[in-house]
Design a protein around this motif. Structure first.
Motif, PDB file in Angstrom:
ATOM      1  N   ASN A   1      -4.719  13.998 -12.607  1.00  0.00           N
ATOM      2  CA  ASN A   1      -5.294  13.902 -13.950  1.00  0.00           C
ATOM      3  C   ASN A   1      -6.729  13.383 -13.809  1.00  0.00           C
ATOM      4  OD1 ASN A   1      -5.982  13.287 -16.586  1.00  0.00           O
ATOM      5  ND2 ASN A   1      -4.019  12.298 -17.060  1.00  0.00           N
ATOM      6  N   VAL A   2      -7.691  14.140 -14.302  1.00  0.00           N
ATOM      7  CA  VAL A   2      -9.111  13.789 -14.137  1.00  0.00           C
ATOM      8  C   VAL A   2      -9.428  12.461 -14.810  1.00  0.00           C
ATOM      9  CG1 VAL A   2     -11.476  14.518 -14.595  1.00  0.00           C
ATOM     10  CG2 VAL A   2      -9.763  16.217 -13.946  1.00  0.00           C
ATOM     11  N   ALA A   3      -8.940  12.245 -16.026  1.00  0.00           N
ATOM     12  CA  ALA A   3      -9.224  10.997 -16.744  1.00  0.00           C
ATOM     13  C   ALA A   3      -8.588   9.801 -16.030  1.00  0.00           C
ATOM     14  CB  ALA A   3      -8.723  11.087 -18.181  1.00  0.00           C
ATOM     15  N   CYS A   4      -7.380   9.995 -15.556  1.00  0.00           N
ATOM     16  CA  CYS A   4      -6.697   8.915 -14.836  1.00  0.00           C
ATOM     17  C   CYS A   4      -7.422   8.630 -13.516  1.00  0.00           C
ATOM     18  CB  CYS A   4      -5.239   9.285 -14.587  1.00  0.00           C
ATOM     19  SG  CYS A   4      -4.261   7.988 -13.801  1.00  0.00           S
ATOM     20  N   ASP A   5      -7.887   9.667 -12.855  1.00  0.00           N
ATOM     21  CA  ASP A   5      -8.602   9.506 -11.594  1.00  0.00           C
ATOM     22  C   ASP A   5      -9.902   8.719 -11.790  1.00  0.00           C
ATOM     23  OD1 ASP A   5      -9.008   9.842  -8.850  1.00  0.00           O
ATOM     24  OD2 ASP A   5     -10.241  11.635  -9.191  1.00  0.00           O
ATOM     25  N   GLU A   6     -10.630   9.025 -12.862  1.00  0.00           N
ATOM     26  CA  GLU A   6     -11.873   8.294 -13.139  1.00  0.00           C
ATOM     27  C   GLU A   6     -11.585   6.836 -13.506  1.00  0.00           C
ATOM     28  OE1 GLU A   6     -14.092  10.428 -16.056  1.00  0.00           O
ATOM     29  OE2 GLU A   6     -14.373  12.174 -14.754  1.00  0.00           O
ATOM     30  N   MET A   7     -10.531   6.621 -14.282  1.00  0.00           N
ATOM     31  CA  MET A   7     -10.169   5.254 -14.654  1.00  0.00           C
ATOM     32  C   MET A   7      -9.686   4.484 -13.419  1.00  0.00           C
ATOM     33  SD  MET A   7      -7.574   4.094 -17.637  1.00  0.00           S
ATOM     34  CE  MET A   7      -7.508   2.442 -18.232  1.00  0.00           C
ATOM     35  N   MET A   8      -9.031   5.183 -12.501  1.00  0.00           N
ATOM     36  CA  MET A   8      -8.564   4.554 -11.274  1.00  0.00           C
ATOM     37  C   MET A   8      -9.752   4.061 -10.445  1.00  0.00           C
ATOM     38  SD  MET A   8      -6.125   6.173  -8.293  1.00  0.00           S
ATOM     39  CE  MET A   8      -7.270   7.496  -7.929  1.00  0.00           C
ATOM     40  N   ASP A   9     -10.833   4.820 -10.453  1.00  0.00           N
ATOM     41  CA  ASP A   9     -12.010   4.421  -9.689  1.00  0.00           C
ATOM     42  C   ASP A   9     -12.679   3.177 -10.263  1.00  0.00           C
ATOM     43  OD1 ASP A   9     -11.619   6.518  -7.960  1.00  0.00           O
ATOM     44  OD2 ASP A   9     -13.002   7.864  -9.013  1.00  0.00           O
TER      45      ASP A   9
ATOM     46  N   LEU B   1       0.823  -1.207   0.000  1.00  0.00           N
ATOM     47  CA  LEU B   1       0.000   0.000   0.000  1.00  0.00           C
ATOM     48  C   LEU B   1       0.859   1.260   0.000  1.00  0.00           C
ATOM     49  CD1 LEU B   1      -2.765  -1.084   2.519  1.00  0.00           C
ATOM     50  CD2 LEU B   1      -2.941  -0.915   0.044  1.00  0.00           C
ATOM     51  N   VAL B   2       1.998   1.205   0.652  1.00  0.00           N
ATOM     52  CA  VAL B   2       2.905   2.358   0.676  1.00  0.00           C
ATOM     53  C   VAL B   2       3.464   2.621  -0.718  1.00  0.00           C
ATOM     54  CG1 VAL B   2       5.066   3.216   1.655  1.00  0.00           C
ATOM     55  CG2 VAL B   2       3.474   1.945   3.097  1.00  0.00           C
ATOM     56  N   GLN B   3       3.804   1.568  -1.441  1.00  0.00           N
ATOM     57  CA  GLN B   3       4.328   1.736  -2.795  1.00  0.00           C
ATOM     58  C   GLN B   3       3.259   2.225  -3.754  1.00  0.00           C
ATOM     59  OE1 GLN B   3       5.821  -2.262  -3.210  1.00  0.00           O
ATOM     60  NE2 GLN B   3       7.932  -1.535  -3.131  1.00  0.00           N
ATOM     61  N   LEU B   4       2.005   1.894  -3.523  1.00  0.00           N
ATOM     62  CA  LEU B   4       0.931   2.328  -4.410  1.00  0.00           C
ATOM     63  C   LEU B   4       0.488   3.764  -4.129  1.00  0.00           C
ATOM     64  CD1 LEU B   4      -1.295  -0.851  -4.579  1.00  0.00           C
ATOM     65  CD2 LEU B   4       0.127   0.101  -6.381  1.00  0.00           C
ATOM     66  N   GLU B   5       0.908   4.333  -3.011  1.00  0.00           N
ATOM     67  CA  GLU B   5       0.483   5.681  -2.664  1.00  0.00           C
ATOM     68  C   GLU B   5       1.046   6.727  -3.624  1.00  0.00           C
ATOM     69  OE1 GLU B   5      -1.712   8.433  -0.838  1.00  0.00           O
ATOM     70  OE2 GLU B   5      -1.785   6.288  -0.465  1.00  0.00           O
ATOM     71  N   SER B   6       2.293   6.588  -4.032  1.00  0.00           N
ATOM     72  CA  SER B   6       2.898   7.558  -4.946  1.00  0.00           C
ATOM     73  C   SER B   6       2.201   7.567  -6.314  1.00  0.00           C
ATOM     74  CB  SER B   6       4.389   7.262  -5.095  1.00  0.00           C
ATOM     75  OG  SER B   6       4.975   8.135  -6.021  1.00  0.00           O
ATOM     76  N   PRO B   7       1.980   6.430  -6.975  1.00  0.00           N
ATOM     77  CA  PRO B   7       1.235   6.461  -8.244  1.00  0.00           C
ATOM     78  C   PRO B   7      -0.201   6.961  -8.067  1.00  0.00           C
ATOM     79  CG  PRO B   7       2.373   4.375  -8.030  1.00  0.00           C
ATOM     80  CD  PRO B   7       2.538   5.097  -6.741  1.00  0.00           C
ATOM     81  N   ARG B   8      -0.792   6.689  -6.915  1.00  0.00           N
ATOM     82  CA  ARG B   8      -2.154   7.158  -6.662  1.00  0.00           C
ATOM     83  C   ARG B   8      -2.191   8.689  -6.629  1.00  0.00           C
ATOM     84  NH1 ARG B   8      -5.938   4.003  -4.461  1.00  0.00           N
ATOM     85  NH2 ARG B   8      -4.327   2.682  -3.578  1.00  0.00           N
ATOM     86  N   GLU B   9      -1.204   9.304  -5.977  1.00  0.00           N
ATOM     87  CA  GLU B   9      -1.157  10.767  -5.917  1.00  0.00           C
ATOM     88  C   GLU B   9      -0.928  11.371  -7.296  1.00  0.00           C
ATOM     89  OE1 GLU B   9       1.815  11.693  -3.065  1.00  0.00           O
ATOM     90  OE2 GLU B   9       0.570  11.111  -1.360  1.00  0.00           O
TER      91      GLU B   9
END
Length: 97
Positions: free
Chosen positions: A72-80, A59-67
């Motif tokens: 990016n709005v498109a990336c944020d929606e795709m992430m969801d 989870l710590v390693q995934l925090e940086s790519p998540r931020e």
């Protein structure tokens, strides 16, 4: 008591040496030993090189790519919908670690 233990160990050593249990029956040839133990540097690096699977990221390693993806709005929606790894990879390439 100590004398008995020492005599027992010495007798086992003598029996072992004379019966051939402790020594190799036939020495291996140099070529066969080198073929099994030594490999070329390139071959070793391809065998030892392993790609990290996405499931191995903490989870710590995934925090940086998540931020990064949240900016990016498109990336944020795709992430969801598809998850952080798929979204980050689609917009920014493979995760760097």
């Amino acid at each position: 008591m100590k004398t008995l233990a020492v005599l027992t160990l010495c007798s086992l050593a003598v029996i072992c040496l004379y019966s051939g249990i402790c020594t190799a029956s036939q020495p291996a040839s140099d070529n066969a030993a080198q073929e099994g133990l030594l490999v070329e540097k390139e071959q070793a690096s391809t065998v030892m090189r392993q790609k990290r699977a996405a499931a191995e990221l903490s989870l710590v390693q995934l925090e940086s790519p998540r931020e990064v993806c949240e900016t990016n709005v498109a990336c944020d929606e795709m992430m969801d919908t598809d998850g952080i790894i798929v979204a980050y990879t689609a917009f920014y390439g493979p995760i760097p670690f």
